[in-house]
Design an enzyme around this catalytic site. Structure first.
Site, PDB file in Angstrom:
ATOM      1  N   CYS A 169      20.731  10.838  29.006  1.00  0.00           N
ATOM      2  CA  CYS A 169      20.817  11.003  30.675  1.00  0.00           C
ATOM      3  C   CYS A 169      20.454  13.236  31.073  1.00  0.00           C
ATOM      4  O   CYS A 169      19.269  13.099  31.198  1.00  0.00           O
ATOM      5  CB  CYS A 169      22.701  11.375  30.833  1.00  0.00           C
ATOM      6  SG  CYS A 169      21.941  10.773  32.803  1.00  0.00           S
ATOM      7  N   HIS A 212      21.608   5.129  29.254  1.00  0.00           N
ATOM      8  CA  HIS A 212      23.255   5.375  27.931  1.00  0.00           C
ATOM      9  C   HIS A 212      23.309   4.792  26.497  1.00  0.00           C
ATOM     10  O   HIS A 212      24.094   3.156  26.950  1.00  0.00           O
ATOM     11  CB  HIS A 212      24.577   5.548  29.063  1.00  0.00           C
ATOM     12  CG  HIS A 212      24.553   6.461  29.573  1.00  0.00           C
ATOM     13  ND1 HIS A 212      24.941   7.831  29.783  1.00  0.00           N
ATOM     14  CD2 HIS A 212      24.208   6.669  31.321  1.00  0.00           C
ATOM     15  CE1 HIS A 212      24.271   8.168  31.113  1.00  0.00           C
ATOM     16  NE2 HIS A 212      23.972   8.013  31.138  1.00  0.00           N
ATOM     17  N   GLU A 226      24.893   5.267  24.582  1.00  0.00           N
ATOM     18  CA  GLU A 226      26.819   4.858  24.456  1.00  0.00           C
ATOM     19  C   GLU A 226      27.707   3.728  24.797  1.00  0.00           C
ATOM     20  O   GLU A 226      28.347   3.003  24.625  1.00  0.00           O
ATOM     21  CB  GLU A 226      27.289   6.220  24.429  1.00  0.00           C
ATOM     22  CG  GLU A 226      27.654   6.626  25.499  1.00  0.00           C
ATOM     23  CD  GLU A 226      26.580   7.355  26.429  1.00  0.00           C
ATOM     24  OE1 GLU A 226      25.209   7.109  26.172  1.00  0.00           O
ATOM     25  OE2 GLU A 226      26.806   7.689  27.355  1.00  0.00           O
TER      26      GLU A 226
END
Lengths: 263, 244
Positions: free
Chosen positions: B85, B224, B226
């Protein structure tokens, strides 16, 4: 192409998932972390936790729950309920929530959205609106199609704010809301489908995503709210909790209808 | 072991929890001055720069911590870098978000604001092959067999194996290669070969960038990983295993 999102919602109180009628007669539905992981494995795109804990003292339990969820969950989640200050928001985000949703406190103090967006970014500031259809002259708004008017309710639906849902949402976006969680008070709990007119009115006129909520009945409800309603995401609770369908089955149906979903 | 850049504004927690789920040890570096996180990146471990945030604020943070030259130096010395990001966006030369603030300039190109659709883009979007097509011979041999991937990569030069590893992985994931995005800005690299994956938001955009040559080992995701479920977690693991 960006997928339409399916978002199961869990009401939590004192660290447990609960279900009740108008926040009364709460029934224990299980461990929120276990339920969250089950929904993740079914293919849920995000989760929403609504903290309906009555007392401020018990909010520590919610923080601990958010920490547990954040440790295990691999998809984003939003926490709402009882957020009155930027410090409340900070504690939840610090505990691992990806977004916070504000409702009554934002009506009382719209600056709250700006404060949250300035501190953490508008992507994590969700405005929840509970909207109820009213007679045309009951609110101050001027023109919306087909003479539909939606008033904003606060305090869990117990009070009517002097706000038109669309104008309020537009104002919220300029103040810092990055997403709108739009619940139809008329449809909520009725299992008669989402409020398509309400959803469409906001979803087509706002520059941020709209999550439709209230009234989910079956796969067709979702097809309707994504196509005619133009919703970016749709939320349901009891439909999933009661096992009437799974997120996976729902998404397979949506995909067969040509709606972009993550399988 | 990774060194994770603690840019004060980002949501570092979601990335560190992801690394913990993957059992990847990490150290925080470059942080806001608290003793535990004030260390500079050592260069002994790959660098991970995660987090949401604003371009101008992120660059200011790097300047304030004397990290701009440090990161440039380490990356130009070949320390593997993974940006997520805002950690992708700072690699480029500039951003429409803060036109007067130069980026790290490690990748040629700029960061632009979406001009169509809802902004921010929030949600899951399918990753697609970038302009450089995957060598189909790498996946035809039983694509679901992980061992065959490793064998296929082993037939390549070490550099080429690093360049192809994530392409092969994503191709093998098929429809599961869908990632969670939250962004108002997206990268526009100057050279097509810098685009590792694209996604479609009212037109294709660069969803992941990569530059691996004899000197540098840069990979960066606009999405993202994660927060992208098992797929995103595996993608980070693949990067650790095959690209670092």
């Amino acid at each position: 192409m960006l997928c339409k999102r399916i978002i199961p919602c869990l009401d939590v109180a004192n660290g447990r998932t609960v279900k009740g009628v108008n926040f009364e007669h709460l029934r224990d539905m299980g461990d929120p972390v276990a339920m969250a992981l089950a929904y993740q494995n079914q293919g849920a795109d995000e989760l929403v936790f609504l903290d309906i804990t009555a007392s401020v003292e018990d909010r520590g339990t919610t923080i601990q729950l958010v920490q547990r969820v954040a440790r295990e969950l691999m998809i984003p989640f939003t926490v709402g309920g009882g957020i009155r200050t930027v410090d409340d928001a900070y504690r939840l985000l610090e505990a691992g929530a990806d977004k916070v949703s504000v409702n009554t406190a934002a009506v009382t103090n719209p600056q709250l959205m700006t404060d949250i967006a300035t501190a953490f970014g508008n992507q994590c500031c969700v405005l929840a609106i509970d909207a109820r259809q009213m007679a045309v002259n009951a609110t101050h708004s001027s023109t919306t199609p087909n003479d539909h008017r939606w008033a904003v309710l606060t305090h869990g639906g117990r009070k009517v704010a002097e706000l038109d849902a669309l104008s309020w949402a537009q104002q919220a976006v300029t103040l810092g809301a990055g997403e709108i969680l739009l619940t139809s008070w008329d449809k909520d709990g009725t299992r008669s489908g989402f409020d398509i007119a309400l959803t469409q009115t906001l979803a087509t006129q706002l520059s941020v995503p709209v999550i439709a909520s209230g009234g989910a009945h079956n796969a067709q409800s979702f097809v309707d709210v994504f196509t005619d309603g133009c919703a970016d995401a749709a939320l349901a609770a009891s439909l999933f909790h009661d096992g009437d369908t799974t997120v996976q089955l729902l998404k397979q149906t949506l995909a067969a209808e040509g709606i972009a979903v993550r399988l | 072991m990774l060194e994770i850049i603690d840019y004060g504004g980002g949501n570092l927690g979601s990335m560190t929890r992801c690394l913990e789920r993957l059992d990847i040890p990490y150290k925080r570096v470059g942080g806001s001055g608290r003793s535990s996180v004030s260390a500079q990146p050592s260069g002994n471990y790959p660098l991970l720069f995660p987090g949401v945030g604003a371009f101008g604020a992120a660059m200011q943070h790097l300047h304030d911590r004397a990290l701009t030259d440090r990161i440039r130096g380490l990356v130009n010395d070949g320390v593997p870098y993974l940006g997520v990001c805002i950690g992708l966006q700072v690699l480029f030369e500039s951003s429409e978000e803060a036109p007067d603030v130069p980026g790290l300039g490690l990748l040629p190109g700029v960061i632009k604001h979406y001009r169509r659709g809802k902004v921010p883009q929030i949600g899951w979007n399918a990753l697609k092959e970038g302009p450089i097509k995957l060598n189909s011979a790498l996946t035809t041999n039983d694509p679901l067999n992980k061992a065959s991937t490793e064998e296929n990569l082993a037939t390549l030069s070490p550099l080429e194996a690093k360049r192809q590893a994530l392409r092969v992985f994503v191709a093998q994931q098929g429809e599961s290669a869908t990632a969670y995005f939250v962004n108002s800005y997206y990268p526009v690299p100057d050279a097509p070969e810098l685009t590792l994956f694209t996604a479609d938001y009212y037109g294709d955009f660069c969803a992941a960038a990569q530059l691996i040559d004899s000197q540098r080992n840069i990979t960066a995701f606009q999405f993202h990983p994660e927060k992208s479920g098992p797929f995103g977690h595996q993608l980070i693991q693949e990067w650790m295993t095959h690209v670092v």
